[in-house]
Design a protein around this motif. Structure first.
Motif, PDB file in Angstrom:
ATOM      1  N   GLY A 516      -7.269   9.413  44.038  1.00 33.78           N
ATOM      2  CA  GLY A 516      -7.958  10.170  44.469  1.00 33.78           C
ATOM      3  C   GLY A 516      -8.770  11.312  43.556  1.00 33.78           C
ATOM      4  N   ASN A 517      -9.385  10.609  42.520  1.00 28.00           N
ATOM      5  CA  ASN A 517      -9.886  11.246  41.395  1.00 28.00           C
ATOM      6  C   ASN A 517     -11.308  12.088  41.862  1.00 28.00           C
ATOM      7  OD1 ASN A 517     -10.570  12.378  38.953  1.00 28.00           O
ATOM      8  ND2 ASN A 517     -10.988  10.642  37.957  1.00 28.00           N
ATOM      9  N   THR A 526     -10.992   6.025  33.862  1.00 30.94           N
ATOM     10  CA  THR A 526      -9.479   6.401  33.477  1.00 30.94           C
ATOM     11  C   THR A 526      -8.740   5.400  32.877  1.00 30.94           C
ATOM     12  OG1 THR A 526      -8.840   6.625  35.538  1.00 30.94           O
ATOM     13  CG2 THR A 526      -9.807   8.718  34.475  1.00 30.94           C
ATOM     14  N   THR A 527      -9.252   3.617  33.420  1.00 32.29           N
ATOM     15  CA  THR A 527      -8.254   2.839  33.017  1.00 32.29           C
ATOM     16  C   THR A 527      -8.415   2.535  31.416  1.00 32.29           C
ATOM     17  OG1 THR A 527      -8.037   0.564  33.555  1.00 32.29           O
ATOM     18  CG2 THR A 527     -10.063   1.237  33.648  1.00 32.29           C
ATOM     19  N   ALA A 528      -7.104   2.076  30.986  1.00 36.49           N
ATOM     20  CA  ALA A 528      -7.304   1.395  29.789  1.00 36.49           C
ATOM     21  C   ALA A 528      -7.550   0.084  29.456  1.00 36.49           C
ATOM     22  CB  ALA A 528      -5.861   1.519  28.955  1.00 36.49           C
ATOM     23  N   TYR A 529      -8.016  -0.506  30.792  1.00 31.24           N
ATOM     24  CA  TYR A 529      -8.163  -2.079  30.704  1.00 31.24           C
ATOM     25  C   TYR A 529      -9.871  -2.113  31.027  1.00 31.24           C
ATOM     26  CZ  TYR A 529      -8.125  -6.749  32.146  1.00 31.24           C
ATOM     27  OH  TYR A 529      -8.322  -8.259  32.399  1.00 31.24           O
ATOM     28  N   TYR A 602      -4.223   5.202  27.739  1.00 32.82           N
ATOM     29  CA  TYR A 602      -3.284   4.787  28.758  1.00 32.82           C
ATOM     30  C   TYR A 602      -2.781   6.037  29.451  1.00 32.82           C
ATOM     31  CZ  TYR A 602       0.524   2.857  31.556  1.00 32.82           C
ATOM     32  OH  TYR A 602       1.548   2.414  32.561  1.00 32.82           O
ATOM     33  N   SER A 603      -2.977   6.043  30.664  1.00 34.45           N
ATOM     34  CA  SER A 603      -2.252   7.270  31.394  1.00 34.45           C
ATOM     35  C   SER A 603      -3.235   8.588  31.217  1.00 34.45           C
ATOM     36  CB  SER A 603      -1.021   7.608  31.389  1.00 34.45           C
ATOM     37  OG  SER A 603      -0.411   8.628  32.048  1.00 34.45           O
ATOM     38  N   MET A 604      -4.405   8.437  30.623  1.00 30.41           N
ATOM     39  CA  MET A 604      -5.293   9.384  30.017  1.00 30.41           C
ATOM     40  C   MET A 604      -4.282  10.355  29.169  1.00 30.41           C
ATOM     41  SD  MET A 604      -7.002  10.345  33.785  1.00 30.41           S
ATOM     42  CE  MET A 604      -5.486  10.636  34.597  1.00 30.41           C
ATOM     43  N   MET A 655       2.698  10.545  37.680  1.00 30.84           N
ATOM     44  CA  MET A 655       1.845  10.424  36.395  1.00 30.84           C
ATOM     45  C   MET A 655       0.963   9.029  36.753  1.00 30.84           C
ATOM     46  SD  MET A 655       3.918  12.053  33.383  1.00 30.84           S
ATOM     47  CE  MET A 655       5.635  11.676  34.068  1.00 30.84           C
ATOM     48  N   PRO A 656      -0.100   9.119  36.313  1.00 28.27           N
ATOM     49  CA  PRO A 656      -1.112   7.782  36.474  1.00 28.27           C
ATOM     50  C   PRO A 656      -0.731   6.889  35.289  1.00 28.27           C
ATOM     51  CG  PRO A 656      -2.443   9.606  35.233  1.00 28.27           C
ATOM     52  CD  PRO A 656      -0.994  10.248  35.694  1.00 28.27           C
ATOM     53  N   GLY A 657      -1.133   5.713  35.705  1.00 27.00           N
ATOM     54  CA  GLY A 657      -1.022   4.753  34.515  1.00 27.00           C
ATOM     55  C   GLY A 657      -2.402   3.984  34.486  1.00 27.00           C
ATOM     56  N   ASP A 658      -2.696   2.969  34.654  1.00 29.12           N
ATOM     57  CA  ASP A 658      -4.234   2.671  34.560  1.00 29.12           C
ATOM     58  C   ASP A 658      -4.809   2.876  35.857  1.00 29.12           C
ATOM     59  OD1 ASP A 658      -4.942   1.132  32.026  1.00 29.12           O
ATOM     60  OD2 ASP A 658      -3.844  -0.405  32.778  1.00 29.12           O
TER      61      ASP A 658
END
Length: 805
Positions: A516-517, A526-529, A602-604, A655-658
Motif C-alpha cells: 500500500g505505498n 523500492t525493490t532491490a530486485y 533492501y527493505s529501503m 517492516m518491508p522486504g522487496d
C-alpha cells in the motif's frame, strides 16, 4: 431437463389483492413520509402469486414459492413502520474513534454504516442469464466454448476462432555452433520438447517417457573448479547418461522407482519431478493438477486448464449453459425461477434462459477472460509450486504451499463460488478482472513464447502489458467499462510492489494489493530486485499514478499456509503474562549480517537501521545492536519454532522486504501487537480498520527510540490492543478458500483431514468476508457513486443506508 407448467390465480384472490393495494395507496398518500415507499411492501411478491411461472430449480411444482422470497429478511410488517435512524447517534465511537462491527474495530464512519446497514439488508431478485450460444465447430475439441459470447477458449498449444490452429511453442531458442540448444531459458531441453506447452520430457523410447528432463537434468554438469566453488552446467552439451540402463551410472529416464528407493541403482540428483500433475521422487504417480476451483466438479483439470463437461464453461467450469442439468447448478444460482422465452419454446432453438435468483448485494460480475491471463499460465508452468496455494499428493490429498502470492488464487476462487457472484452485468455492483500477475511474474522469460526481449528484462514491464491487453479485451467484448470509466472494476496485483506498474488505462479501478505505498515518501521503486523495478517504465504506459490510493484501493492479507497446530495451541490467544519478549523480529537484516541481502536498498534500509540499534545476534564484525536488551529479539537466525516465538512476544516488527512482506500476518495470527515501520505505506485493511485499536506505528526517524516508545505504552493500552488482535485474527486467514478445498476433497475422494476439521470449527469473519463488507460499504459511500446512482436498482437496504445524488 425441466417441466413447463402454468399456475393460474383465482379471480377472487386477484380482486382481494387489488382492493388491499388500493386501500394502502390511499393511506400512503396521507401518511408519507411516516410510512415508507411502496417498494417496502414488495409489490412484486404479491404479484408473483398470480403470474405465469414456467420453471424452477426446485423439485415438485415448478413455481417460485412465496415463502422463499423473504428468506433472510425482516418481516414485511416491521419494514412498513421502519423509521430513519441517525447512525451517528446509534453507533458511537470509542476513545480510539473506532466503531466495532462483528468483533472488528473499524474506522468510525465505516463501522457505523456496517453496523446499521450491512447487518440490516435483504435479498433482492436478480435475473441471471444462462447462455446457450454456440462456437465454431465446437472449438474442434481443443477448447471450451464460452456460451455467453460464443467464443472459444483454446487449450495450450491451440489457437484460432475454432481452436483449429496448432501452435509451435518451442522449448529452446534458435541454436548456434557454440550454443546448439540456444541460450539458457527455464524451458531449455536436450531431450523431447512438448511443443504444445514448451515443456521437456524424457520422450519416446525411454521406459518413463513422461518423466520431466528439464534444465540441468538434461545437460552435463561439471565439477567445481576449486573446493567450495559451485558446480557448472554446460548448456551446450547434452547428458546422455540420463538414458542409461547401467545401474552404476547416474541415469534418470529409465530408472525404476522401486530399484532407486531400494538404493540398487544410482540416479542424477539434479533431475526432479518439477511439473504439476506428477508426484514422487521419480514422478511415479499421476495426480491431480491445480486448476481454479478444481473445475467445480464439472470438468477435468488438464495441467491447470479446466476441460469442462458438456453444458458447462468458465475458467472453473462453474457456469451452466442451457445444456446443463438444473439440478447440478451451483449454490449461487439456486433456488431459481426459470423462464424460457415463448419464441424459443416454439422453435426449439434454446439460446438462453432467464433464472430469477434471490441474492444479497454487493454483486460481483467475473469476466471470463481468454485463458492467456489465467488458465494457460497455470497449465504451462515449469515449477509446480509457482503461483498456487496448493498441490496434490499420491492420494490426491491437498498439500498446502507456503506461496505468499497464493492469496490471488484464494480470492479468485472464493469470488467464483460466492453467493455474491452474478452473471448479469447490468445488475452487477462490481466487475472483477482475473489477471494472475503472480503467475505472469514467475513465468516471465521461462520459455521463448514468454520472452521479455521487448521489455529489457523487466518483469514489471512484461506484466503491465498483460493487464493492458486484458483491458483492451473487455473494452471490445463487453459494454460495462465505460459506464463508470472503470471505477467499479476490481483488479488484483499481488506481487512485491503491488499496482505500481499498473497501466494508466485501468488506474480508475479498485486495486487489491499487498503493497500500500502511497508514494508520499518512498516515491520510486523500492525493490532491490532489478527485474521488478518499475522506475524506467515510461509515463506513456504507466502514467504517473501512485502505487496505492487509500480512497479507492485495498491492501489484503498475504496467503499463509493453513496450519492447524497454531489453532490447537491457540497461539493467537496467549495471555499477556506469557509474552515475555517485549519486541521480536526474525528475518533478513541486510549486508552487515551473514547470509544477508547484499543490497543497501533492501527493505529501503529500514531493517538495517533497526538491526543497528537493537540486533540481538552479532553481525559480521561480532557486534550487537547499540541498544540491545534481554527482552528484545532482532535476529536473522532462523528460529526453531518461529510461530511459538512470536506468540511469546508482546510486540512484533512489521517492516518491508522487496516491497511487502508477510510479517503483519505472522504477528496477527500469533496474537502479537504489530509494530509498523514503513512511512506512507498501508498494511492490510489499514484504510478501513482502526489500526490504533490493535497496532503501533513508528515513524522511520523514530527507530532509535523504538524500544523507549514501546516501554512507555501503559498496560491498559497493551491489554486493549492484545484483546483486539484476538478479535480480528481470523480476518487475516483465507478460511473461505480453505473450506472450499475441504468440501472438494470430501466430495471427490471422501477425504476429511485434520486441517479441514479444525478450520471448519472457526466461525469468525475471514479475509474474504472482510473484503465483501468493504465492497458493500464502498458501494453506498464512494463519492463517485453519487454521480451515477442507478434509478431502478434494488439494493435491499433501509433508506438511510442508500446513497443519494
Amino acid at each position: 431437463m425441466f417441466s413447463l407448467q402454468k399456475w393460474k390465480c383465482s379471480w377472487s384472490l386477484a380482486a382481494t389483492i387489488a382492493s388491499i393495494l388500493a386501500l394502502i395507496s390511499v393511506v400512503h398518500l396521507f401518511l408519507y413520509p411516516v410510512i415508507p415507499s411502496m417498494d417496502y411492501f414488495s409489490l412484486r411478491q404479491a404479484e408473483s402469486s398470480c403470474i405465469t411461472v414456467n420453471g424452477s430449480t426446485e423439485g415438485g411444482e415448478k413455481y417460485f414459492p412465496r415463502t422463499g422470497l423473504n428468506e433472510g429478511t425482516k418481516d414485511n410488517a416491521k419494514e412498513n413502520v421502519h423509521r430513519v435512524v441517525d447512525l451517528n447517534v446509534r453507533y458511537t465511537a470509542d476513545l480510539h474513534n473506532a466503531v466495532t462491527y462483528r468483533g472488528a474495530p473499524w474506522k468510525a464512519e465505516i463501522g457505523r454504516w456496517l453496523s446499521g446497514c450491512d447487518s440490516n439488508f435483504s435479498a433482492v431478485q436478480i435475473v441471471e442469464k444462462i447462455g446457450g450460444e454456440s462456437c465454431e465447430n465446437e472449438c474442434s475439441g481443443q477448447g471450451i466454448c464460452n456460451r455467453d459470447l460464443g467464443q472459444c477458449r483454446c487449450f495450450h498449444g491451440f489457437s484460432g476462432e475454432a481452436c483449429s490452429e496448432r501452435l509451435q511453442l518451442n522449448c529452446n531458442y534458435p541454436g548456434s555452433d557454440t550454443e546448439p540448444y540456444g541460450h539458457w531459458v527455464v524451458s531449455i531441453c536436450s531431450t523431447y520438447c512438448d511443443t504444445s506447452r514448451a515443456m521437456c520430457f524424457c520422450g519416446e523410447g525411454t521406459k518413463y517417457p513422461n518423466r520431466p528432463a528439464a534444465e540441468s537434468c538434461g545437460f552435463v554438469i561439471n565439477p567445481p573448479s576449486e573446493p567450495g566453488a559451485p558446480r557448472f552446467t554446460d548448456w551446450a552439451i547434452a547428458d546422455q547418461d540420463i538414458f542409461t540402463t547401467n545401474s552404476s551410472k547416474e541415469g534418470w529416464c529409465n530408472v525404476d522407482p522401486a530399484e532407486a528407493y531400494a538404493s540398487n541403482v544410482t540416479f542424477k540428483e539434479d533431475c526432479d519431478c518439477k511439473y504439476d500433475g506428477l508426484f514422487g521422487r521419480f514422478c511415479e504417480t499421476t495426480v491431480s493438477s491445480v486448476c481454479i476451483n478444481q473445475c467445480s466438479g464439472h470438468g477435468y483439470c488438464r495441467g491447470g486448464f479446466c476441460q469442462c463437461e458438456s453444458g458447462w464453461y468458465g475458467v472453473d467450469c462453474s457456469i451452466p449453459s442451457v445444456l446443463s442439468s438444473i439440478t447440478e447448478w451451483p449454490k449461487w444460482l439456486r433456488p431459481a425461477h426459470i423462464s424460457v422465452p415463448d419464441s424459443k419454446r416454439d422453435t426449439g432453438n434454446l439460446v438462453s434462459l432467464n433464472a430469477v435468483v434471490q441474492k444479497k448485494r454487493p454483486l460481483i460480475y467475473v469476466y471470463d477472460l481468454p485463458p492467456d491471463f489465467n488458465s494457460l499460465l497455470l497449465e504451462g508452468r515449469h515449477f509446480k509450486f509457482e503461483c498456487v496455494n496448493r498441490i496434490y499428493d499420491h492420494r490426491n490429498g491437498t498439500i498446502w504451499t507456503e506461496q505468499l502470492y497464493g492469496a490471488q488464487m484464494a480470492i479468485y476462487e472464493s469470488i467464483l463460488a460466492s453467493p455474491y457472484r452474478t452473471l448479469n452485468g447490468d445488475e452487477a455492483d462490481y466487475f472483477f478482472v482475473p489477471v494472475l500477475d503472480s503467475c505472469i511474474i514467475t513465468r516471465a522469460d521461462d520459455a521463448p513464447h514468454l520472452s521479455m526481449q521487448d521489455h529489457s528484462g523487466l518483469r514489471s514491464s512484461f506484466t503491465l502489458d498483460f493487464y493492458k491487453k486484458a483491458y483492451e479485451h473487455i473494452m471490445v467484448e463487453y459494454p460495462y467499462w465505460n459506464q463508470s470509466s472503470g471505477k467499479d472494476h476490481i483488479w488484483s496485483f499481488t506481487w512485491d510492489e503491488g499496482a505500481c506498474y499498473a497501466p494508466k488505462e485501468i488506474w480508475n479501478s479498485m486495486m487489491l494489493v499487498h503493497w500500500g505505498n502511497t508514494n508520499s515518501k518512498h516515491n520510486h521503486s523500492t525493490t532491490a530486485y532489478w527485474a521488478d523495478n518499475w522506475d524506467s517504465i515510461s509515463s506513456d504506459r504507466r502514467g504517473n499514478h501512485p502505487c496505492f490510493d487509500p480512497d479507492k484501493d485495498l491492501v489484503v492479507p498475504a496467503w499463509k499456509r493453513p496450519d492447524e497446530r497454531p489453532l490447537d495451541s491457540k497461539l493467537w490467544a496467549r495471555p499477556r503474562e506469557e509474552r515475555k519478549t517485549l519486541f521480536y523480529f526474525n528475518g533478513n537484516l541486510g549486508p552487515a549480517f551473514e547470509l544477508g541481502r547484499p543490497e543497501a536498498t533492501y527493505s529501503m534500509g529500514i531493517r538495517q537501521k533497526v538491526a543497528e540499534e537493537f540486533a540481538s545476534t552479532p553481525n559480521k564484525e561480532g557486534k550487537l545492536g547499540k541498544q540491545h536488551a534481554d527482552d528484545v529479539v532482532v535476529t536473522p537466525v532462523r528460529a526453531n519454532d518461529y510461530h511459538e516465538e512470536i506468540a511469546n512476544s508482546t510486540f512484533c516488527g512489521v517492516m518491508p522486504g522487496d516491497g511487502w512482506s508477510g510479517r503483519m500476518e505472522d504477528s496477527i495470527l500469533q496474537g502479537c501487537i504489530p509494530v509498523v515501520i514503513q512511512d506512507g505505506i498501508y498494511l492490510p485493511y489499514e484504510n478501513v480498520l482502526n489500526y490504533d485499536s490493535f497496532a503501533v506505528r513508528i515513524r522511520e526517524d523514530e527507530i532509535p527510540n523504538l524500544i523507549h516508545i514501546l516501554r512507555g505504552i501503559n498496560e491498559t493500552e497493551v491489554e486493549l490492543k492484545l484483546a483486539n488482535v484476538k478479535k480480528i485474527w481470523q480476518r487475516f486467514l483465507y478460511r473461505d478458500s480453505i473450506l472450499l478445498e475441504a468440501e472438494r476433497q470430501n466430495r471427490t475422494i471422501g477425504l476429511v483431514e485434520s486441517w479441514a476439521e479444525r478450520f471448519s470449527e472457526l466461525d469468525g469473519d475471514d479475509a474474504f468476508a472482510t473484503l465483501v463488507q468493504v465492497l458493500h460499504y464502498k458501494l453506498h459511500n464512494d463519492p463517485w457513486r453519487r454521480e451515477s446512482v442507478p434509478k431502478k436498482k434494488d439494493f435491499g437496504l433501509p433508506r438511510e443506508c442508500l446513497i443519494t445524488p
